[in-house]
Design a protein around this motif. Structure first.
Motif, PDB file in Angstrom:
ATOM      1  N   PHE A   1      12.853 -21.792  60.164  1.00 23.24           N
ATOM      2  CA  PHE A   1      12.237 -22.512  59.054  1.00 23.24           C
ATOM      3  C   PHE A   1      12.526 -21.825  57.727  1.00 23.24           C
ATOM      4  O   PHE A   1      12.845 -22.471  56.720  1.00 23.24           O
ATOM      5  CB  PHE A   1      10.727 -22.626  59.275  1.00 23.24           C
ATOM      6  N   THR A   2      12.436 -20.480  57.723  1.00 22.05           N
ATOM      7  CA  THR A   2      12.701 -19.717  56.506  1.00 22.05           C
ATOM      8  C   THR A   2      14.142 -19.910  56.046  1.00 22.05           C
ATOM      9  O   THR A   2      14.415 -20.009  54.844  1.00 22.05           O
ATOM     10  CB  THR A   2      12.424 -18.216  56.739  1.00 22.05           C
ATOM     11  N   ALA A   3      15.059 -19.964  56.995  1.00 22.60           N
ATOM     12  CA  ALA A   3      16.473 -20.178  56.654  1.00 22.60           C
ATOM     13  C   ALA A   3      16.686 -21.549  56.016  1.00 22.60           C
ATOM     14  O   ALA A   3      17.510 -21.710  55.114  1.00 22.60           O
ATOM     15  CB  ALA A   3      17.334 -20.044  57.907  1.00 22.60           C
ATOM     16  N   ARG A   4      15.921 -22.528  56.477  1.00 21.71           N
ATOM     17  CA  ARG A   4      16.027 -23.871  55.905  1.00 21.71           C
ATOM     18  C   ARG A   4      15.383 -23.939  54.519  1.00 21.71           C
ATOM     19  O   ARG A   4      15.932 -24.554  53.600  1.00 21.71           O
ATOM     20  CB  ARG A   4      15.355 -24.875  56.829  1.00 21.71           C
ATOM     21  N   ALA A   5      14.233 -23.270  54.380  1.00 21.85           N
ATOM     22  CA  ALA A   5      13.492 -23.331  53.118  1.00 21.85           C
ATOM     23  C   ALA A   5      14.120 -22.444  52.036  1.00 21.85           C
ATOM     24  O   ALA A   5      14.037 -22.763  50.845  1.00 21.85           O
ATOM     25  CB  ALA A   5      12.044 -22.914  53.352  1.00 21.85           C
ATOM     26  N   ASN A   6      14.740 -21.328  52.452  1.00 22.08           N
ATOM     27  CA  ASN A   6      15.338 -20.386  51.489  1.00 22.08           C
ATOM     28  C   ASN A   6      16.770 -20.048  51.890  1.00 22.08           C
ATOM     29  O   ASN A   6      17.044 -18.914  52.322  1.00 22.08           O
ATOM     30  CB  ASN A   6      14.497 -19.104  51.427  1.00 22.08           C
ATOM     31  N   PRO A   7      17.689 -21.000  51.787  1.00 16.48           N
ATOM     32  CA  PRO A   7      19.076 -20.760  52.217  1.00 16.48           C
ATOM     33  C   PRO A   7      19.788 -19.659  51.437  1.00 16.48           C
ATOM     34  O   PRO A   7      20.777 -19.101  51.901  1.00 16.48           O
ATOM     35  CB  PRO A   7      19.752 -22.121  51.996  1.00 16.48           C
ATOM     36  N   ASP A   8      19.277 -19.342  50.230  1.00  7.21           N
ATOM     37  CA  ASP A   8      19.892 -18.270  49.448  1.00  7.21           C
ATOM     38  C   ASP A   8      19.529 -16.890  50.017  1.00  7.21           C
ATOM     39  O   ASP A   8      20.237 -15.914  49.784  1.00  7.21           O
ATOM     40  CB  ASP A   8      19.431 -18.342  47.983  1.00  7.21           C
ATOM     41  N   LYS A   9      18.430 -16.844  50.754  1.00  7.49           N
ATOM     42  CA  LYS A   9      17.960 -15.578  51.303  1.00  7.49           C
ATOM     43  C   LYS A   9      18.414 -15.374  52.741  1.00  7.49           C
ATOM     44  O   LYS A   9      18.838 -14.282  53.130  1.00  7.49           O
ATOM     45  CB  LYS A   9      16.437 -15.511  51.237  1.00  7.49           C
ATOM     46  N   LEU A  10      18.314 -16.428  53.553  1.00  6.75           N
ATOM     47  CA  LEU A  10      18.702 -16.362  54.954  1.00  6.75           C
ATOM     48  C   LEU A  10      19.517 -17.592  55.305  1.00  6.75           C
ATOM     49  O   LEU A  10      19.305 -18.669  54.751  1.00  6.75           O
ATOM     50  CB  LEU A  10      17.462 -16.316  55.865  1.00  6.75           C
ATOM     51  N   ASN A  11      20.446 -17.420  56.253  1.00 10.17           N
ATOM     52  CA  ASN A  11      21.160 -18.591  56.761  1.00 10.17           C
ATOM     53  C   ASN A  11      21.004 -18.665  58.268  1.00 10.17           C
ATOM     54  O   ASN A  11      20.671 -17.671  58.926  1.00 10.17           O
ATOM     55  CB  ASN A  11      22.645 -18.577  56.360  1.00 10.17           C
ATOM     56  N   PHE A  12      21.230 -19.839  58.822  1.00 14.08           N
ATOM     57  CA  PHE A  12      20.964 -20.101  60.234  1.00 14.08           C
ATOM     58  C   PHE A  12      21.695 -19.125  61.146  1.00 14.08           C
ATOM     59  O   PHE A  12      21.093 -18.541  62.061  1.00 14.08           O
ATOM     60  CB  PHE A  12      21.360 -21.536  60.575  1.00 14.08           C
ATOM     61  N   PHE A  13      22.977 -18.930  60.915  1.00 17.90           N
ATOM     62  CA  PHE A  13      23.770 -18.096  61.821  1.00 17.90           C
ATOM     63  C   PHE A  13      23.391 -16.615  61.716  1.00 17.90           C
ATOM     64  O   PHE A  13      23.420 -15.884  62.707  1.00 17.90           O
ATOM     65  CB  PHE A  13      25.264 -18.287  61.552  1.00 17.90           C
ATOM     66  N   GLY A  14      23.014 -16.187  60.521  1.00 23.11           N
ATOM     67  CA  GLY A  14      22.554 -14.822  60.357  1.00 23.11           C
ATOM     68  C   GLY A  14      21.256 -14.576  61.098  1.00 23.11           C
ATOM     69  O   GLY A  14      21.064 -13.540  61.744  1.00 23.11           O
ATOM     70  N   VAL A  15      20.349 -15.549  61.009  1.00 23.00           N
ATOM     71  CA  VAL A  15      19.075 -15.476  61.724  1.00 23.00           C
ATOM     72  C   VAL A  15      19.314 -15.441  63.231  1.00 23.00           C
ATOM     73  O   VAL A  15      18.720 -14.640  63.962  1.00 23.00           O
ATOM     74  CB  VAL A  15      18.186 -16.687  61.358  1.00 23.00           C
TER      75      VAL A  15
END
Length: 204
Positions: free
Chosen positions: A41-55
């Protein structure tokens, strides 16, 4: 606990996710069913901070590292000493010698694939590393099956949180009954395996 998980992910990012998944293997009451959906959810809400593949990658790394912590005590301490330790100190980690015995029997019945399947089942995913170590399963196959199973589990949870968005907590709600059904099926399969072994011994 939710606030602590949220703060850890927010402040430490990928390192925090890996750390949480590592600790989740050592202390089962910390649920991966909450960690990874929240991270998704955080990756979706804050793509500049986290991305799906990194998570996803951070979750897998933490999960595999945590599995190794249980693999090596099983390998070097052996079954009996580990059981004594579990009865003496395991209450802090919510495990007992009976849990180790059940995991060992199930591992013996399923072989190496038990590591793969076990990583997908809450309640077993942490302990399955112990009988793998006790049985002296080679490290490379252990890492292969553990990584494969962890990737499937982490990927499912991360994607669910990413898709559900702010309703990520529903993942834990809906997975709980499904997990119980899967766990019950595995226990039933284990009982059937035990009965078959006893029949064979009786015939001989």
């Amino acid at each position: 606990m939710l606030e602590w998980i949220t703060n850890t992910i927010s402040s430490l990012g990928y390192v925090g996710i890996a750390l949480l998944m590592f600790v989740e293997n050592l202390f089962p009451p910390i649920p991966s069913e909450l960690i990874m959906p929240l991270a998704g959810f955080t990756a979706r809400a804050n793509p500049d901070k986290l991305n799906f593949f990194g998570v996803f990658f951070a979750g897998v790394v933490g999960s595999v590292a945590g599995a190794l912590v249980w693999y090596y005590p099983g390998k070097f301490l052996g079954e009996q000493r580990l059981k004594r330790w579990a009865d003496q100190y395991g209450k802090w980690l919510t495990i007992s010698s009976k849990d180790i015995t059940k995991a060992k029997h199930w591992f013996d019945s399923q072989g190496s694939k038990a590591v793969l399947i076990g990583r997908l089942v809450p309640g077993i995913r942490t302990l399955i590393s112990v009988p793998a170590g006790i049985s002296n399963m080679p490290l490379l196959p252990f890492l292969f099956y553990t990584t494969l199973g962890s990737a499937a589990w982490v990927g499912l949870l991360t994607y669910s949180g990413y898709v559900l968005g702010s309703q990520y907590e529903l993942v834990d709600k809906y997975l709980a009954p499904v997990s119980k059904i899967v766990l019950g099926s595995l226990v039933l399969a284990f009982v059937v395996w035990i009965l078959k072994r006893r029949r064979k011994k009786t015939r001989h």
